[in-house]
Scaffold this motif. Structure first.
Motif, mmCIF file in Angstrom:
data_model
loop_
_atom_site.group_PDB
_atom_site.id
_atom_site.type_symbol
_atom_site.label_atom_id
_atom_site.label_comp_id
_atom_site.label_asym_id
_atom_site.label_seq_id
_atom_site.Cartn_x
_atom_site.Cartn_y
_atom_site.Cartn_z
ATOM 1 N N TRP A 1 2.030 -4.316 -16.993
ATOM 2 C CA TRP A 1 2.358 -3.492 -18.328
ATOM 3 C C TRP A 1 3.814 -2.826 -17.852
ATOM 4 O O TRP A 1 4.291 -2.544 -16.781
ATOM 5 C CB TRP A 1 1.501 -2.246 -18.048
ATOM 6 N N HIS A 2 4.539 -2.640 -19.190
ATOM 7 C CA HIS A 2 5.881 -2.414 -18.773
ATOM 8 C C HIS A 2 6.447 -1.418 -20.054
ATOM 9 O O HIS A 2 5.766 -1.231 -21.091
ATOM 10 C CB HIS A 2 6.945 -3.359 -18.626
ATOM 11 N N VAL A 3 7.540 -0.484 -19.820
ATOM 12 C CA VAL A 3 7.874 0.285 -20.835
ATOM 13 C C VAL A 3 9.379 0.716 -20.664
ATOM 14 O O VAL A 3 9.688 0.729 -19.267
ATOM 15 C CB VAL A 3 7.127 1.553 -21.057
ATOM 16 N N ARG A 4 10.015 0.794 -21.387
ATOM 17 C CA ARG A 4 11.555 0.992 -21.215
ATOM 18 C C ARG A 4 11.567 2.700 -21.858
ATOM 19 O O ARG A 4 11.220 3.038 -22.762
ATOM 20 C CB ARG A 4 12.414 0.314 -22.107
ATOM 21 N N LEU A 5 12.310 3.581 -20.737
ATOM 22 C CA LEU A 5 12.231 5.145 -20.943
ATOM 23 C C LEU A 5 13.655 5.443 -20.831
ATOM 24 O O LEU A 5 14.012 5.637 -19.848
ATOM 25 C CB LEU A 5 11.428 5.747 -19.829
ATOM 26 N N GLY A 6 14.499 5.122 -21.767
ATOM 27 C CA GLY A 6 15.931 5.572 -21.737
ATOM 28 C C GLY A 6 16.591 4.553 -20.525
ATOM 29 O O GLY A 6 16.352 3.382 -20.768
ATOM 30 N N PRO A 7 17.167 5.376 -19.761
ATOM 31 C CA PRO A 7 17.788 4.205 -18.638
ATOM 32 C C PRO A 7 16.841 3.721 -17.672
ATOM 33 O O PRO A 7 17.297 2.684 -16.953
ATOM 34 C CB PRO A 7 18.702 5.145 -17.922
ATOM 35 N N TRP A 8 15.528 3.847 -17.709
ATOM 36 C CA TRP A 8 14.619 3.121 -16.673
ATOM 37 C C TRP A 8 13.689 2.376 -17.221
ATOM 38 O O TRP A 8 13.440 2.449 -18.726
ATOM 39 C CB TRP A 8 13.807 4.478 -16.130
ATOM 40 N N GLU A 9 13.231 1.286 -16.735
ATOM 41 C CA GLU A 9 12.109 0.422 -16.982
ATOM 42 C C GLU A 9 10.804 0.914 -16.078
ATOM 43 O O GLU A 9 11.285 0.869 -14.860
ATOM 44 C CB GLU A 9 12.367 -1.098 -17.050
ATOM 45 N N LEU A 10 9.907 0.808 -16.480
ATOM 46 C CA LEU A 10 8.888 1.427 -15.552
ATOM 47 C C LEU A 10 7.495 0.049 -15.816
ATOM 48 O O LEU A 10 7.368 -0.312 -16.815
ATOM 49 C CB LEU A 10 7.937 2.682 -15.897
ATOM 50 N N THR A 11 7.149 -0.433 -14.723
ATOM 51 C CA THR A 11 6.431 -1.467 -14.671
ATOM 52 C C THR A 11 4.965 -1.087 -13.791
ATOM 53 O O THR A 11 5.209 -0.277 -12.694
ATOM 54 C CB THR A 11 6.731 -2.753 -14.320
ATOM 55 N N TYR A 12 3.872 -1.639 -14.122
ATOM 56 C CA TYR A 12 2.635 -1.443 -13.443
ATOM 57 C C TYR A 12 1.800 -2.743 -13.356
ATOM 58 O O TYR A 12 1.709 -3.171 -14.389
ATOM 59 C CB TYR A 12 1.840 -0.304 -13.728
ATOM 60 N N ASN A 13 1.438 -2.989 -12.251
ATOM 61 C CA ASN A 13 0.478 -4.107 -11.920
ATOM 62 C C ASN A 13 -0.542 -3.751 -10.949
ATOM 63 O O ASN A 13 0.129 -2.612 -9.939
ATOM 64 C CB ASN A 13 1.008 -5.195 -11.896
ATOM 65 N N LYS A 14 -1.443 -4.520 -10.507
ATOM 66 C CA LYS A 14 -2.272 -4.284 -9.559
ATOM 67 C C LYS A 14 -1.546 -4.518 -8.000
ATOM 68 O O LYS A 14 -2.233 -4.176 -6.860
ATOM 69 C CB LYS A 14 -3.560 -5.195 -9.392
ATOM 70 N N GLN A 15 -0.626 -5.434 -7.935
ATOM 71 C CA GLN A 15 0.201 -5.636 -6.698
ATOM 72 C C GLN A 15 1.310 -4.624 -6.355
ATOM 73 O O GLN A 15 1.318 -4.272 -5.069
ATOM 74 C CB GLN A 15 0.825 -6.980 -6.758
ATOM 75 N N THR A 16 1.831 -3.921 -7.158
ATOM 76 C CA THR A 16 3.134 -3.357 -6.635
ATOM 77 C C THR A 16 2.860 -1.859 -7.279
ATOM 78 O O THR A 16 3.568 -0.872 -6.647
ATOM 79 C CB THR A 16 4.335 -3.751 -7.704
ATOM 80 N N GLY A 17 1.939 -1.485 -8.084
ATOM 81 C CA GLY A 17 1.757 -0.403 -8.518
ATOM 82 C C GLY A 17 2.801 0.186 -9.513
ATOM 83 O O GLY A 17 3.202 -0.580 -10.178
ATOM 84 N N MET A 18 3.049 1.534 -9.657
ATOM 85 C CA MET A 18 3.783 1.878 -10.625
ATOM 86 C C MET A 18 5.574 1.786 -9.834
ATOM 87 O O MET A 18 5.934 2.172 -8.862
ATOM 88 C CB MET A 18 3.879 3.461 -10.954
ATOM 89 N N PHE B 1 0.799 -1.185 -0.066
ATOM 90 C CA PHE B 1 -0.046 0.035 0.130
ATOM 91 C C PHE B 1 0.707 1.272 -0.011
ATOM 92 O O PHE B 1 1.806 1.363 1.093
ATOM 93 C CB PHE B 1 -1.046 -0.021 1.132
ATOM 94 N N HIS B 2 0.689 2.045 -1.191
ATOM 95 C CA HIS B 2 1.574 3.134 -1.138
ATOM 96 C C HIS B 2 0.860 4.141 -2.114
ATOM 97 O O HIS B 2 -0.310 3.892 -2.379
ATOM 98 C CB HIS B 2 3.008 2.897 -1.694
ATOM 99 N N SER B 3 1.432 5.368 -2.598
ATOM 100 C CA SER B 3 0.720 6.388 -3.123
ATOM 101 C C SER B 3 0.722 6.390 -4.810
ATOM 102 O O SER B 3 0.240 7.102 -5.547
ATOM 103 C CB SER B 3 1.446 7.750 -2.737
ATOM 104 N N ARG B 4 1.456 5.088 -5.213
ATOM 105 C CA ARG B 4 1.684 5.153 -6.523
ATOM 106 C C ARG B 4 0.745 3.970 -7.360
ATOM 107 O O ARG B 4 1.158 3.430 -8.223
ATOM 108 C CB ARG B 4 2.961 4.891 -6.989
ATOM 109 N N PHE B 5 -0.327 4.114 -6.802
ATOM 110 C CA PHE B 5 -1.369 3.290 -7.708
ATOM 111 C C PHE B 5 -2.480 3.966 -8.148
ATOM 112 O O PHE B 5 -2.710 5.113 -7.788
ATOM 113 C CB PHE B 5 -2.231 2.201 -6.556
#
Length: 897
Positions: free
Chosen positions: A876-893, A608-612
């Protein structure tokens, strides 16, 4: 009364579909005055707010108040406004001359500030007429009244100025005369139009003198009374204007034919009574029946609740200091009920730190509201995502109405009140985030609606310790405004340092000191400050709290990161049936811990955190309350990894806790969720029979990124030092609430702080505290001279928070049909009405430090970053330069570098 007066040539409301269905301007003004008149009669609190600061008789103050309210649209007696509905203007004026005005002249004309301009510039001419406003032959001239003396002129205008500024600002922004624009009619406009407008304004003022002032034994040459706060007048006028504009066949039907003004005014009183009831502004409080009445069946008042029935009902500011989970909420509601029952307020506003805590409070108050008020009281929720809260939507649905035109709209949650979060301060009980309260003193449109609502209410602020210096400065301005309006305040905290407590009490302009020193003050304690005194109330001996021991272990780890050993301990405890909490200061750390535990768990694990997204977050909140709430099942272990979102007001209970180091007051808030409910003690698993917490401490003085969150490192160091001094002994409550908090927050140095700690503290005071105070004061001062901001989430956050705002991203997947959102909806296939709701339910807040990457790789639209991702089922996932961002219902962004 003659019906050929010039003011009957002006429309006040029109029908866009039929220009002949206009409503004459004098009648609209009297509709609004009728709402105010009836509301005044039904509301002792409103009457007292206007009358308490004056030696004038209540009858005279009432007359002046409604005289000015009926002047609120005097700026509409102007050719440029009238030509906004040109067909109606032609029907009324039957013009024979060209006006020489273009469309822009009407489009850019603002009748609110223009009305202020006209009264300011024409007041001398108005007061220089006889009582019929038809000649200037009598000795009631400007020279007679003001004697051409600057001092007398200033005296006259000074008396009118606050009234006119307030009522002219009813459309969202109270402008001072000094900052107002000028609105002279262009020179090439024929003088006949200018003269007719001026005569209409003048005769309208004298018509209102006959309607309101003369029956009270007053005349226009008398000085009006000292008004309440500008915001209170503006709010009262604005709400009356909203309701008086509810033109329909049932209420305030449009009238095109002139008739006697007094007869018309009296005939509208019944309409006013109906719309006030339909709007949900008129509630009937039940007689106070004691704190016992709002407790759950089988419960008896305990701890601080036992003081409430004996507290004297008086206006002022009260602070309730009591442990977390001790029933402060019910105590505060009971005392608020007592004040409302005694006619010292009309309703209750409950402000909380976060949306999650506000949502939880709404659920708690559903059953309480009907115990306090009769006839289905209005319970309203106000924060940026309130309209998407399912419980609140259910309440709104129960109203069974969509508009004021429905006579049966009086219901559990009036649709009219629920349409706008600023109106949540007008119902019987409003639940909101602290931002909504702070906005009442900030440069945001219609801030005076919130201020007016609060002035009629008991304002309860929970977790009042939880705000930084910037927000505290704003909060003190709110408290001063509340006092000026005649309202009352209840502040709740378990961990309020004495220095902060006194700063809050000083807003009531009372210098009476406590009979206790900071260290010796009893705990729990209720402190009350009225206009003349300070009283303190402590528990009777038989109600004094028993000592409660909490065992604190400490573990030194690199950057306070949970080690594998700590993670394994949490897993072992959950396997043995324990409800475990791991509380982190940083979202990234929480996500890493969640991944580590989830890989090997055979029990439920929650994050539970703010990035959902809002939709996912609401589901997680529901699951957390089901697993860890007061009525949660006792069987089966589970783990919650969370950030600070769980330390405020959530009624959840853990058997064992691990937390990263944080300031002592916030540490105690976290500990307040440990063994919170005594009825669960017999079910605690082996190893958790006693409340125990492990605090993760840094290695040395390197606080790393934690210092960005908790900038006062002296408080962090002192908290760690106090933990170290326990030496295996338990932390003893309630003594620790007073002793530890006062020790850690005392202004004088302990004498043993490392030099580096003191240096950082001085930098903190110079570059953080001072800057925040200055920034907040600058924002408060700007209310008078800056164009107000629109009342939306982004702008509210900008003015109620100091420092960089979080960024908003919306994850989406590009499909042939358009952008698919997390909840499966395709944005491009939605109608325009539903798109804002879809975006709000699917947006995610991320740190401002991500801005360089997001600016480089994402498209922006209205301040929102559209994050185009690839979908693999829920992941869901995407690569932005040096970063990879993922999102799912369990971990958020989640960000992976």
């Amino acid at each position: 009364m003659k019906t050929d007066k010039p003011y009957f040539k002006y429309w006040g409301k029109t029908d866009r579909n039929d220009p002949e269905k206009y409503h004459l301007l004098p009648y609209h003004c009297l509709d609004v005055a009728a709402v105010a008149w009836v509301w005044w009669e039904q509301s002792p609190v409103i009457r007292k707010a206007f009358c308490r600061a004056n030696g004038m008789a209540a009858r005279e103050i009432k007359a002046w108040t409604h005289f000015f309210i009926a002047l609120h649209d005097i700026g509409k007696f102007d050719l440029r406004f009238q030509r906004k509905a040109i067909e109606a203007w032609r029907l009324l004026m039957k013009p024979t001359l060209s006006t020489n005005l273009n469309e822009a002249e009407s489009r850019n004309y603002l009748h609110g500030p223009a009305g202020l301009y006209w009264v300011h510039t024409e007041l001398d001419k108005i007061l220089g007429t006889n009582n019929q406003g038809e000649s200037e032959d009598q000795e009631t001239s400007f020279d007679f009244l003001w004697d051409n003396e600057t001092q007398e002129e200033d005296k006259r205008w000074s008396a009118w100025k606050p009234w006119i500024e307030a009522v002219a600002g009813h459309h969202g922004h109270v402008v001072s005369t000094e900052n107002n624009s000028t609105f002279p009619i262009p020179r090439d406009c024929p003088s006949a139009y200018k003269e007719h407008d001026a005569l209409a304004r003048k005769t309208w003022v004298y018509a209102l003198e006959s309607l309101f002032l003369n029956p009270a034994g007053l005349s226009i040459i008398d000085l009006p009374p000292k008004p309440p706060t500008t915001n209170f007048i503006a709010g009262f006028c604005s709400v009356a204007d909203w309701l008086g504009s509810a033109n329909s066949e049932k209420h305030f039907e449009k009238v095109v034919a002139p008739s006697d003004l007094m007869d018309y005014f009296k005939s509208r009183h019944e309409d006013a009574r109906e719309v006030l009831q339909v709007a949900g502004l008129v509630g009937k409080v039940k007689s106070y029946q004691g704190v016992q009445n709002i407790l759950k069946e089988g419960q008896k008042p305990h701890q601080v609740q036992t003081l409430i029935d004996d507290l004297p009902p008086s206006k002022g500011i009260s602070i309730i200091e009591a442990p977390t989970g001790s029933g402060k909420t019910e105590a505060a509601l009971a005392y608020a009920w007592q004040l409302v029952s005694h006619g010292l307020a009309e309703s209750i506003t409950f402000a909380l730190p976060t949306q999650a805590t506000a949502n939880a409070m709404l659920n708690r108050l559903e059953t309480v509201a009907i115990k306090l008020f009769e006839s289905h009281p209005n319970l309203l929720l106000a924060h940026g995502n309130a309209r998407f809260n399912k419980a609140f939507s259910t309440l709104r649905g129960n109203s069974g109405s969509e508009s004021l035109n429905d006579e049966d709209a009086w219901a559990q949650c009036s649709e009219w009140l629920a349409q706008s979060r600023k109106r949540a301060f007008l119902g019987q009980i409003g639940v909101c985030t602290i931002d909504q309260v702070l906005t009442s003193v900030l440069p945001v449109r219609h801030n005076f609606i919130r201020s007016f609502g609060l002035g009629r209410n008991i304002l309860i602020i929970d977790e009042v310790h939880a705000y930084d210096t910037y927000m505290y400065t704003l909060l003190k301005a709110v408290l001063k405004e509340q006092k000026a309006a005649g309202g009352s305040v209840l502040l709740l905290s378990a961990t309020l340092p004495d220095c902060q407590k006194n700063a809050l009490l000083e807003t009531w302009n009372i210098n009476a000191a406590s009979v206790f020193t900071a260290e010796q003050a009893p705990y729990p304690l209720i402190t009350q400050v009225s206009d003349s005194s300070r009283e303190e109330y402590q528990l009777a001996a038989e109600q004094m709290l028993s000592d409660r021991n909490i065992w604190i272990d400490s573990a030194i780890t690199e950057e306070c990161i949970p080690t594998q050993e700590i993670i394994q301990q949490a897993i072992n405890a959950a396997n043995s049936g324990a409800k475990v909490a791991l509380i982190c200061n940083l979202v990234d750390v929480a996500q890493q811990a969640f991944q580590a535990i989830r890989k090997v768990s055979t029990f439920p694990v929650f994050l539970f955190h703010s990035r959902f997204t809002l939709e996912d977050r609401q589901q997680i909140e529901k699951e957390i309350l089901t697993r860890f709430g007061a009525t949660a099942s006792h069987s089966g272990g589970c783990v919650l990894i969370a950030t600070q979102v769980v330390e405020q007001s959530l009624d959840i209970d853990f058997d064992w806790m691990v937390t990263q180091l944080c300031p002592v007051d916030l540490l105690f808030q976290r500990l307040g969720r440990l063994h919170r409910h005594p009825h669960k003690d017999t079910y605690r698993p082996a190893g958790c029979r006693s409340p125990r917490c492990t605090v993760l401490l840094p290695n040395g003085l390197d606080y790393g990124l934690h210092e960005l969150i908790y900038a006062n490192t002296r408080v962090m160091w002192r908290t760690a030092e106090k933990i170290d001094q326990l030496k295996g002994c338990p932390l003893i409550f309630p003594k620790a609430y007073r002793n530890w908090v006062e020790d850690v927050y005392q202004e004088t140095a302990w004498g043993n702080e490392p030099e580096e700690v003191e240096k950082r503290y001085m930098d903190f005071m110079d570059h953080h505290e001072t800057v925040q105070k200055f920034s907040a004061q600058l924002m408060l001062n700007s209310v008078k001279n800056m164009t107000p901001l629109m009342d939306d989430d982004q702008r509210i956050s900008a003015v109620t928070r100091d420092g960089p705002m979080s960024l908003t991203v919306v994850p989406c997947v590009t499909t042939p049909s358009g952008r698919r959102l997390r909840d499966g909806r395709c944005l491009e296939k939605m109608n325009e009405v539903d798109k804002p709701e879809a975006i709000s339910m699917n947006k995610v807040s991320v740190p401002n430090t991500w801005i360089s990457i997001l600016d480089k790789f994402c498209e922006t639209e209205d301040g929102i970053y559209w994050l185009n991702m690839e979908a693999d089922a829920d992941d869901w996932h995407v690569r932005l330069g040096p970063w990879e961002l993922t999102y799912n219902k369990q971990t958020g962004m989640e960000r992976i570098k």
